[in-house]
Design an enzyme around this catalytic site. Structure first.
Site, mmCIF file in Angstrom:
data_model
loop_
_atom_site.group_PDB
_atom_site.id
_atom_site.type_symbol
_atom_site.label_atom_id
_atom_site.label_comp_id
_atom_site.label_asym_id
_atom_site.label_seq_id
_atom_site.Cartn_x
_atom_site.Cartn_y
_atom_site.Cartn_z
ATOM 1 N N GLN A 3 37.378 29.614 -9.980
ATOM 2 C CA GLN A 3 35.987 30.288 -9.587
ATOM 3 C C GLN A 3 34.984 29.130 -9.111
ATOM 4 O O GLN A 3 33.949 29.669 -8.524
ATOM 5 C CB GLN A 3 35.574 31.296 -10.747
ATOM 6 C CG GLN A 3 36.776 32.188 -11.131
ATOM 7 C CD GLN A 3 36.257 32.995 -12.396
ATOM 8 O OE1 GLN A 3 36.578 32.689 -13.529
ATOM 9 N NE2 GLN A 3 35.475 33.910 -11.859
ATOM 10 N N ARG A 47 31.183 25.302 -20.442
ATOM 11 C CA ARG A 47 32.257 25.771 -20.629
ATOM 12 C C ARG A 47 32.909 25.813 -19.280
ATOM 13 O O ARG A 47 32.437 26.482 -18.363
ATOM 14 C CB ARG A 47 32.382 27.262 -21.214
ATOM 15 C CG ARG A 47 33.518 28.074 -21.027
ATOM 16 C CD ARG A 47 33.602 29.409 -21.749
ATOM 17 N NE ARG A 47 34.735 29.878 -21.855
ATOM 18 C CZ ARG A 47 35.130 31.059 -20.831
ATOM 19 N NH1 ARG A 47 34.461 31.540 -19.956
ATOM 20 N NH2 ARG A 47 36.290 31.564 -20.971
ATOM 21 N N HIS A 61 43.220 29.448 -17.814
ATOM 22 C CA HIS A 61 42.293 30.473 -17.302
ATOM 23 C C HIS A 61 42.659 31.320 -15.902
ATOM 24 O O HIS A 61 42.099 31.073 -14.814
ATOM 25 C CB HIS A 61 40.857 30.111 -16.940
ATOM 26 C CG HIS A 61 39.626 30.902 -17.055
ATOM 27 N ND1 HIS A 61 38.654 30.919 -17.923
ATOM 28 C CD2 HIS A 61 39.603 32.205 -16.116
ATOM 29 C CE1 HIS A 61 37.860 31.919 -17.423
ATOM 30 N NE2 HIS A 61 38.157 32.769 -16.603
ATOM 31 N N ASN A 89 42.552 32.141 -21.862
ATOM 32 C CA ASN A 89 41.392 32.895 -21.429
ATOM 33 C C ASN A 89 41.852 34.432 -21.260
ATOM 34 O O ASN A 89 42.633 34.732 -20.521
ATOM 35 C CB ASN A 89 40.683 32.442 -20.305
ATOM 36 C CG ASN A 89 39.537 33.490 -19.945
ATOM 37 O OD1 ASN A 89 38.430 33.350 -20.792
ATOM 38 N ND2 ASN A 89 39.267 34.176 -19.034
ATOM 39 N N GLU A 90 41.381 35.320 -22.097
ATOM 40 C CA GLU A 90 41.485 36.535 -21.776
ATOM 41 C C GLU A 90 42.989 37.276 -21.652
ATOM 42 O O GLU A 90 43.233 38.116 -20.657
ATOM 43 C CB GLU A 90 40.571 37.020 -20.764
ATOM 44 C CG GLU A 90 39.123 37.142 -20.901
ATOM 45 C CD GLU A 90 38.064 37.712 -19.771
ATOM 46 O OE1 GLU A 90 38.768 38.182 -18.943
ATOM 47 O OE2 GLU A 90 37.053 37.731 -19.939
ATOM 48 N N ASN A 149 34.551 37.003 -24.754
ATOM 49 C CA ASN A 149 33.817 37.497 -23.456
ATOM 50 C C ASN A 149 33.197 38.822 -23.454
ATOM 51 O O ASN A 149 34.008 39.759 -23.431
ATOM 52 C CB ASN A 149 34.589 37.098 -22.265
ATOM 53 C CG ASN A 149 35.189 35.854 -22.321
ATOM 54 O OD1 ASN A 149 34.596 34.871 -22.763
ATOM 55 N ND2 ASN A 149 36.288 35.468 -21.396
ATOM 56 N N TYR A 164 30.976 41.981 -22.179
ATOM 57 C CA TYR A 164 30.305 42.906 -21.128
ATOM 58 C C TYR A 164 29.940 44.085 -21.697
ATOM 59 O O TYR A 164 30.685 44.619 -22.722
ATOM 60 C CB TYR A 164 30.966 42.891 -20.013
ATOM 61 C CG TYR A 164 31.261 41.288 -19.539
ATOM 62 C CD1 TYR A 164 30.195 40.787 -18.656
ATOM 63 C CD2 TYR A 164 32.366 40.687 -19.633
ATOM 64 C CE1 TYR A 164 30.318 39.388 -17.979
ATOM 65 C CE2 TYR A 164 32.450 39.221 -19.253
ATOM 66 C CZ TYR A 164 31.418 38.742 -18.411
ATOM 67 O OH TYR A 164 31.207 37.374 -18.078
ATOM 68 N N GLU A 169 31.454 34.244 -23.061
ATOM 69 C CA GLU A 169 30.920 34.898 -21.594
ATOM 70 C C GLU A 169 29.848 36.113 -22.248
ATOM 71 O O GLU A 169 30.378 36.816 -22.754
ATOM 72 C CB GLU A 169 32.083 35.289 -20.667
ATOM 73 C CG GLU A 169 32.734 34.048 -20.009
ATOM 74 C CD GLU A 169 33.834 34.797 -19.181
ATOM 75 O OE1 GLU A 169 33.572 36.090 -18.670
ATOM 76 O OE2 GLU A 169 34.694 34.113 -18.734
ATOM 77 N N GLU A 225 34.102 35.484 -8.020
ATOM 78 C CA GLU A 225 34.173 36.243 -9.263
ATOM 79 C C GLU A 225 35.640 36.954 -9.270
ATOM 80 O O GLU A 225 36.159 37.428 -8.273
ATOM 81 C CB GLU A 225 33.154 37.465 -9.222
ATOM 82 C CG GLU A 225 31.772 36.935 -9.774
ATOM 83 C CD GLU A 225 31.882 36.503 -11.261
ATOM 84 O OE1 GLU A 225 32.761 37.080 -12.044
ATOM 85 O OE2 GLU A 225 31.237 35.756 -11.743
#
Ligand SMILES: *[C@@H]1O[C@H](CO)[C@@H](O)[C@H](O)[C@H]1NC(C)=O
Ligand SMILES: *[C@@H]1O[C@H](CO)[C@@H](O)[C@H](O)[C@H]1NC(C)=O
Ligand SMILES: *[C@@H]1O[C@H](CO)[C@@H](O)[C@H](O)[C@H]1NC(C)=O
Ligand SMILES: *[C@@H]1O[C@H](CO)[C@@H](O)[C@H](O)[C@H]1NC(C)=O
Length: 502
Positions: A41, A97, A141, A186-187, A328, A330, A394, A448
């Site tokens: 990213q 990070r 990631h 990640n995620e 993370n 949101y 995040e 993104e």
């Protein structure tokens, strides 16, 4: 006299603090404030110095990102890392990070290390440390090497586990003398859904009637298989780190999950149960095995034979395989019970959980929702998963610039959004949650995952039309810097006082 003083101090510490006057000193000693990005990213230089494609390059080059943009250049941090570290230092960040690009360090996914890749990450890490900024490094990631995807279908094969572990070993061996915070993956709790159930992200796999235009796949089985291999790969890297590196390198290792929180859409008991199920599917999918050594009972019973089994040995290796958990976070979502008229065929995962998910807040310009969901997530972790040490890796606000080509500084809603979350974080910590750090997403505008270059999350903006990718400080960058340097938060927003803020 001393006793009296002690009494006064005790009284003071027992009093609820006025959240309006919060500063960073109100957070526990050693609390880490940072900001983040990830390799594909932010780096750019996608075909430079020996880097080879990941499945994400393939995806964007086939035109699948929403605005058809790619991460070929992104913020071009590969060429600007020194400038960026200088900005981080000026801002007052404790930590940055970022992630290591597997296809930059080991371009074929397995085997030869790319000396230029090694050099880049050594330089970045050294530059951070020179400026007193801790590197918090994600090993994987989303940018899985395309060569391994082609060879054995990537995450769907158990061969992924060995290749991932060897790659993680290279990271520990090369950078572990300076990196003290490692995140394995990640995620995994969304990568698998987007990649293998609705097919909206690489490697774009799904099956009828779920998702559209996929390259093949099976939405009913593959998300669970991919997640299983990610879980085992994580556990394998953690046990390698603990056995071989941790004693001498003295670092910490964990995993980062997407940490959405599902609230019932209505106050019926059916919807309350749906929200609980959805939180078990979303958080419990990984937290339950990490804490208890198996998948959540509700997933076992609903997904049945499609849910992979953990052997006794795997279960032992997985349980307790973290020093901390990254989340993370949101804005929250609403879960509705399946009222038998289940017709939202987006994801089989939702059908398995028997919920319909309504995202309440498609984040809109200027909209700042109450941040209670973060408090509820942390409370849930405390009560259900033994209150693990947590990093909020995040949290951020994405907006769509009114005139994309224009440099826009005015993002006070972003500062307000972040302050709300810091206040909830403070209240949760005061109420016993073991949160160790908070990272704004993102340090600067990046390519993104879901929005290409349309939505921007950066504290620093980037003029994407300029070849030099000129950075500029948004108001939120100045605000965060002020806070990091001792400034006070603004008064608590009345909209969420009910949550428990004094
Ligand atoms: C799926 O493919 C068809 C035919 O190529 C195309 O018209 C449609 O827009 C695609 N849908 C999506 C969501 O990509
Ligand atoms: C997915 O796999 C399951 C279990 O092997 C099988 O029953 C089902 O038919 C498969 N679905 C598709 C679309 O291939
Ligand atoms: C839901 O909450 C509203 C407002 O508090 C209340 O009027 C209503 O009776 C509740 N409904 C149920 C089913 O509990
Ligand atoms: C604070 O913690 C207690 C004990 O876990 C819990 O009952 C209470 O709901 C928490 N308060 C908030 C605002 O989360």
């Amino acid at each position: 006299m001393a006793l009296l003083l002690l009494f006064f101090l005790l009284l003071l510490s027992a009093l609820p603090r006025d959240a309006a006057a919060l500063t960073r000193r109100d957070f526990p000693g050693g609390f880490i404030f940072g900001a983040g990005t990830s390799a594909y990213q932010v780096e750019g230089a996608a075909a430079e110095d020996g880097r080879k494609p990941s499945i994400w390059d393939t995806f964007t080059h086939q035109g699948y990102s929403p605005d058809k943009s790619t991460g070929d250049v992104a913020a071009d941090q590969y060429h600007h890392y020194k400038d960026d570290v200088k900005l981080m230092h000026e801002m007052g960040l404790d930590a940055y990070r970022f992630s290591i690009a597997w296809p930059r360090l080991i371009p074929d996914g397995r085997g030869k290390i790319n000396p230029k890749g090694l050099e880049y990450y050594n330089n970045l890490i050294d530059e951070l440390i020179l400026h007193g900024i801790q590197p918090h490094v994600t090993i994987y990631h989303f940018d899985f090497p395309q060569s391994l995807q082609d060879e054995y279908n990537g995450l769907l094969s158990p061969r992924f586990i060995d290749d991932y572990t060897a790659y993680a070993n290279t990271c520990f061996e090369s950078f572990g003398d300076r990196v003290k915070h490692w995140v394995t993956v990640n995620e995994p709790n969304i990568e698998t859904i987007s990649g293998f159930d609705d097919g909206t992200l690489p490697p774009r796999r799904c099956s009828y009637p779920f998702g559209v235009n996929c390259t093949g796949g099976n939405s009913s089985t593959e998300p669970y298989i991919a997640a299983h291999h990610l879980l085992l790969a994580h556990a394998s890297a953690v046990s390698l780190y603990r056995d071989t590196y941790q004693v001498t390198q003295k670092g910490h290792i964990g995993i980062t999950l997407l940490g959405l929180w599902y609230e019932p859409a209505t106050n019926t008991s059916q919807d309350a149960a749906a929200a609980t199920r959805m939180n078990d599917f979303h958080i419990g999918w990984f937290m339950y095995p990490l804490v208890y050594g198996d998948y959540p009972p509700v997933m076992r019973s609903r997904v049945g034979a499609r849910m992979p089994r953990l052997t006794v040995e795997q279960s032992k290796k997985v349980s307790g395989s973290y020093d901390f958990i990254g989340f993370n976070h949101y804005p929250d979502n609403r879960a509705r019970a399946d009222k038998s008229a289940f017709n939202l065929k987006q994801r089989d995962y939702y059908a398995d959980a028997a919920v319909i998910v309504d995202p309440v807040t498609d984040i809109q310009e200027g909209y700042v929702e109450p941040p209670c969901a973060l408090g509820k997530l942390l409370e849930h972790l405390k009560l259900k998963y033994g209150n693990p040490p947590v990093m909020i890796y995040e949290n951020g606000y994405g907006d769509i610039p009114k005139t994309p080509s224009k440099i826009e500084y005015d993002d006070d809603y972003r500062s307000e959004f972040l302050q709300n979350y810091l206040e909830v974080l403070y209240l949760s910590i005061r109420n016993g949650s073991d949160v160790r750090g908070y990272f704004v997403w993102s340090f600067l505008d990046v390519f993104e995952v879901l929005y290409g270059n349309v939505r921007r999350f950066g504290l620093y903006g980037i003029d994407m039309n300029s070849e030099r990718r000129t950075r500029y400080a948004r108001n939120s960058a100045r605000w965060y810097s002020g806070f990091l340097n001792g400034g006070e938060l603004r008064p608590v927003s009345p909209s969420w006082k009910a949550y428990g803020a004094a």
